[in-house]
Scaffold this active site. Structure first.
Site, PDB file in Angstrom:
ATOM      1  N   VAL A  48      35.004  42.181  25.286  1.00 54.54           N
ATOM      2  CA  VAL A  48      35.117  40.976  24.464  1.00 54.54           C
ATOM      3  C   VAL A  48      33.642  40.732  24.142  1.00 54.54           C
ATOM      4  O   VAL A  48      32.556  41.385  24.903  1.00 54.54           O
ATOM      5  CB  VAL A  48      35.480  39.782  25.027  1.00 54.54           C
ATOM      6  CG1 VAL A  48      37.180  39.469  25.088  1.00 54.54           C
ATOM      7  CG2 VAL A  48      34.919  39.453  26.638  1.00 54.54           C
ATOM      8  N   HIS A 105      43.638  44.768  36.591  1.00 54.49           N
ATOM      9  CA  HIS A 105      43.715  43.237  35.899  1.00 54.49           C
ATOM     10  C   HIS A 105      45.031  43.469  34.947  1.00 54.49           C
ATOM     11  O   HIS A 105      45.552  44.586  34.841  1.00 54.49           O
ATOM     12  CB  HIS A 105      42.584  42.864  35.102  1.00 54.49           C
ATOM     13  CG  HIS A 105      41.882  44.049  34.262  1.00 54.49           C
ATOM     14  ND1 HIS A 105      40.888  44.034  33.588  1.00 54.49           N
ATOM     15  CD2 HIS A 105      42.268  45.371  34.092  1.00 54.49           C
ATOM     16  CE1 HIS A 105      40.420  45.169  32.922  1.00 54.49           C
ATOM     17  NE2 HIS A 105      41.409  46.066  33.317  1.00 54.49           N
ATOM     18  N   GLN A 155      47.526  37.445  37.728  1.00 56.38           N
ATOM     19  CA  GLN A 155      46.925  36.955  36.473  1.00 56.38           C
ATOM     20  C   GLN A 155      47.737  36.870  35.468  1.00 56.38           C
ATOM     21  O   GLN A 155      48.806  37.329  35.568  1.00 56.38           O
ATOM     22  CB  GLN A 155      45.807  38.243  35.865  1.00 56.38           C
ATOM     23  CG  GLN A 155      44.505  38.388  36.779  1.00 56.38           C
ATOM     24  CD  GLN A 155      43.615  39.618  36.356  1.00 56.38           C
ATOM     25  OE1 GLN A 155      43.924  40.057  35.265  1.00 56.38           O
ATOM     26  NE2 GLN A 155      42.262  39.323  36.788  1.00 56.38           N
ATOM     27  N   TRP A 177      35.579  46.176  39.199  1.00 54.07           N
ATOM     28  CA  TRP A 177      36.978  46.287  39.716  1.00 54.07           C
ATOM     29  C   TRP A 177      37.503  47.427  40.321  1.00 54.07           C
ATOM     30  O   TRP A 177      37.395  48.525  40.315  1.00 54.07           O
ATOM     31  CB  TRP A 177      37.718  46.634  38.258  1.00 54.07           C
ATOM     32  CG  TRP A 177      37.814  45.414  37.191  1.00 54.07           C
ATOM     33  CD1 TRP A 177      38.731  44.394  37.483  1.00 54.07           C
ATOM     34  CD2 TRP A 177      36.851  45.285  36.264  1.00 54.07           C
ATOM     35  NE1 TRP A 177      38.292  43.568  36.311  1.00 54.07           N
ATOM     36  CE2 TRP A 177      37.362  43.900  35.657  1.00 54.07           C
ATOM     37  CE3 TRP A 177      36.225  46.229  35.512  1.00 54.07           C
ATOM     38  CZ2 TRP A 177      36.758  43.681  34.366  1.00 54.07           C
ATOM     39  CZ3 TRP A 177      35.304  45.694  34.318  1.00 54.07           C
ATOM     40  CH2 TRP A 177      35.908  44.712  33.822  1.00 54.07           C
ATOM     41  N   ALA A 212      41.105  36.898  23.686  1.00 51.58           N
ATOM     42  CA  ALA A 212      41.814  37.219  24.588  1.00 51.58           C
ATOM     43  C   ALA A 212      41.064  36.419  25.945  1.00 51.58           C
ATOM     44  O   ALA A 212      39.978  35.855  25.926  1.00 51.58           O
ATOM     45  CB  ALA A 212      41.415  38.701  24.921  1.00 51.58           C
ATOM     46  N   ARG A 252      43.129  44.835  43.703  1.00 52.83           N
ATOM     47  CA  ARG A 252      41.742  45.049  44.131  1.00 52.83           C
ATOM     48  C   ARG A 252      41.529  45.782  45.482  1.00 52.83           C
ATOM     49  O   ARG A 252      42.242  45.364  46.430  1.00 52.83           O
ATOM     50  CB  ARG A 252      40.934  43.993  43.866  1.00 52.83           C
ATOM     51  CG  ARG A 252      41.037  43.108  42.674  1.00 52.83           C
ATOM     52  CD  ARG A 252      40.259  43.769  41.517  1.00 52.83           C
ATOM     53  NE  ARG A 252      40.426  43.266  40.192  1.00 52.83           N
ATOM     54  CZ  ARG A 252      40.011  42.212  39.858  1.00 52.83           C
ATOM     55  NH1 ARG A 252      38.956  41.460  40.379  1.00 52.83           N
ATOM     56  NH2 ARG A 252      40.358  41.723  38.400  1.00 52.83           N
TER      57      ARG A 252
HETATM   58  N1  DAH Z   1      40.314  41.144  33.045  1.00 51.11           N
HETATM   59  C1  DAH Z   1      39.300  40.338  33.516  1.00 51.11           C
HETATM   60  C2  DAH Z   1      39.318  40.386  35.035  1.00 51.11           C
HETATM   61  O1  DAH Z   1      40.030  41.015  35.660  1.00 51.11           O
HETATM   62  C3  DAH Z   1      39.622  38.894  33.145  1.00 51.11           C
HETATM   63  C4  DAH Z   1      39.412  38.737  31.720  1.00 51.11           C
HETATM   64  C5  DAH Z   1      38.133  38.404  31.127  1.00 51.11           C
HETATM   65  C6  DAH Z   1      40.168  38.971  30.692  1.00 51.11           C
HETATM   66  C7  DAH Z   1      38.035  38.150  29.769  1.00 51.11           C
HETATM   67  C8  DAH Z   1      40.272  39.026  29.416  1.00 51.11           C
HETATM   68  C9  DAH Z   1      39.018  38.424  28.882  1.00 51.11           C
HETATM   69  O2  DAH Z   1      41.352  39.206  28.506  1.00 51.11           O
HETATM   70  O3  DAH Z   1      38.632  38.376  27.575  1.00 51.11           O
HETATM   71  O4  DAH Z   1      38.306  40.130  35.501  1.00 51.11           O
END
Ligand code: DAH
Length: 339
Positions: free
Chosen positions: A246, A163, A203, A149, A302, A189
């Site tokens: 996660v 995100h 997102q 990120w 999630a 980003r």
């Molecule tokens: N936040 C991650 C991204 O921006 C995407 C993401 C991945 C969100 C896994 C989630 C998750 O809630 O469980 O790349």
């Protein structure tokens, strides 16, 4: 004189001309007025006869002028109405109309799909603290995953969220389990832009927390999402991946046959089972605020996905930058019914 007056009155083509005629006969120094004034020089008998005659003349001219005036006014009104007449059989002018941006529409559709499954839709702020964007999501400052990120930092030490995941923390902080939310919104980003990368995009985050939530629930939910987006024949595929918040983590793709007869796997987003460290971080924050710890021992999943990717695949958009270049030739194509 009456004969002459009648002709002049009839010939007056407008109200000004008529006024001139009126002054000529009935004005202070008008023909009729002068005659009336000359009565004084006559004998009483003559005056009586002549006086009656002149008054009749005066009344006659007055009446003719009034009648002509009414005629001219009516004609003027008719002319005005005619000039204002609208031809209702002409085709209407087409006025340019606005519409919702294609990405807004996709986010709305996504929110609808999840609302039908009982989710609440919530939004967060685009300015975030490092703690919420990273630390509480199990990404300490030294973690190499931060490289995923690239971040825009603000002068005061805050950042533009990279995100929508920080809303997981913020929501659990203020709500109890069980819960089901989706979070649509803008993210940023610090990246070089190209056909598939923009420094601002969107997102949709999802979070479900409860008791005995399993990976099967996650897969069923993503499958339902795929069908909601692409119809009953859509399929989903998961492959192991890593996200600090996660465990286990996965990326998911959706298979779909589009109206052009092509079928493709679309890499849509990341997902997984909420990491115990995330629940612990939430409980620590709750404790600091005098709220009961309640998330350790819970289970949840999630996910996060990108609506731009959906739009690019669905509508054959070759370059993500078109979405935000404000070119109406591109955006204007998405105002009507979407296929
Ligand atoms: N936040 C991650 C991204 O921006 C995407 C993401 C991945 C969100 C896994 C989630 C998750 O809630 O469980 O790349």
């Amino acid at each position: 004189m009456l004969q002459e007056a009648r002709t002049q009155i009839q010939q007056a083509g407008n109200l000004e001309a008529l006024q001139t005629v009126k002054t000529h006969y009935l004005g202070k120094n008008g023909e009729v007025t002068r005659q009336l004034k000359s009565l004084g020089a006559l004998s009483p008998e003559e005056r009586k006869v002549k006086g009656q005659e002149i008054n009749l003349l005066k009344q006659e001219i007055d009446g003719l002028i009034s009648a002509r005036e009414a005629e001219l006014k009516e004609a003027a009104l008719q002319a005005k109405l005619a000039s204002e007449a609208i031809d209702v059989t002409l085709p209407a002018l087409s006025l340019p109309s606005g519409g919702l941006h294609i990405i807004t529409r996709i986010l709305d559709d996504l929110s609808d799909i999840f609302t039908r499954m009982g989710y609440n839709v919530v939004e967060g702020n685009e300015m975030e603290d490092d703690a919420y964007n990273f630390q509480h999501l199990n990404i300490p400052w030294y973690h190499p995953a931060r490289d995923l990120w690239d971040t825009f930092w603000l002068k005061d030490g805050r950042l533009l969220r990279t995100h929508t995941s920080p809303m997981q923390i913020r929501y659990m902080l203020e709500h109890s389990a069980p819960l089901k939310i989706v979070v649509p919104g803008k993210v940023y980003r610090y990246e070089a832009t190209d056909a598939t990368h923009e420094s601002m995009f969107h997102q949709l985050e999802g979070l479900v927390v409860g008791d005995n939530i399993s990976m099967a629930d996650l897969k069923g939910t993503i499958a339902e999402l795929a069908r909601g987006l692409f119809g009953p024949k859509a399929k989903v595929r998961f492959q192991p991946s890593f996200y600090p918040f996660v465990e286990p983590g996965a990326d998911f793709a959706v298979w779909w046959e589009n109206p052009r007869g092509e079928s493709k796997w679309l890499e849509l987003g990341g997902c997984g089972m909420v990491h115990p460290n995330v629940f612990k971080a939430v409980d620590d924050l709750r404790e600091q605020r005098g709220l009961p710890r309640m998330y350790e021992g819970k289970t949840g999943f999630a996910f996060g996905l990108g609506p731009e990717r959906i739009a690019m695949l669905k509508y054959g958009m070759p370059d993500i930058r078109y979405f935000y270049a404000n070119d109406l030739r591109v955006l204007g194509q998405f105002k009507g019914e979407l296929q």
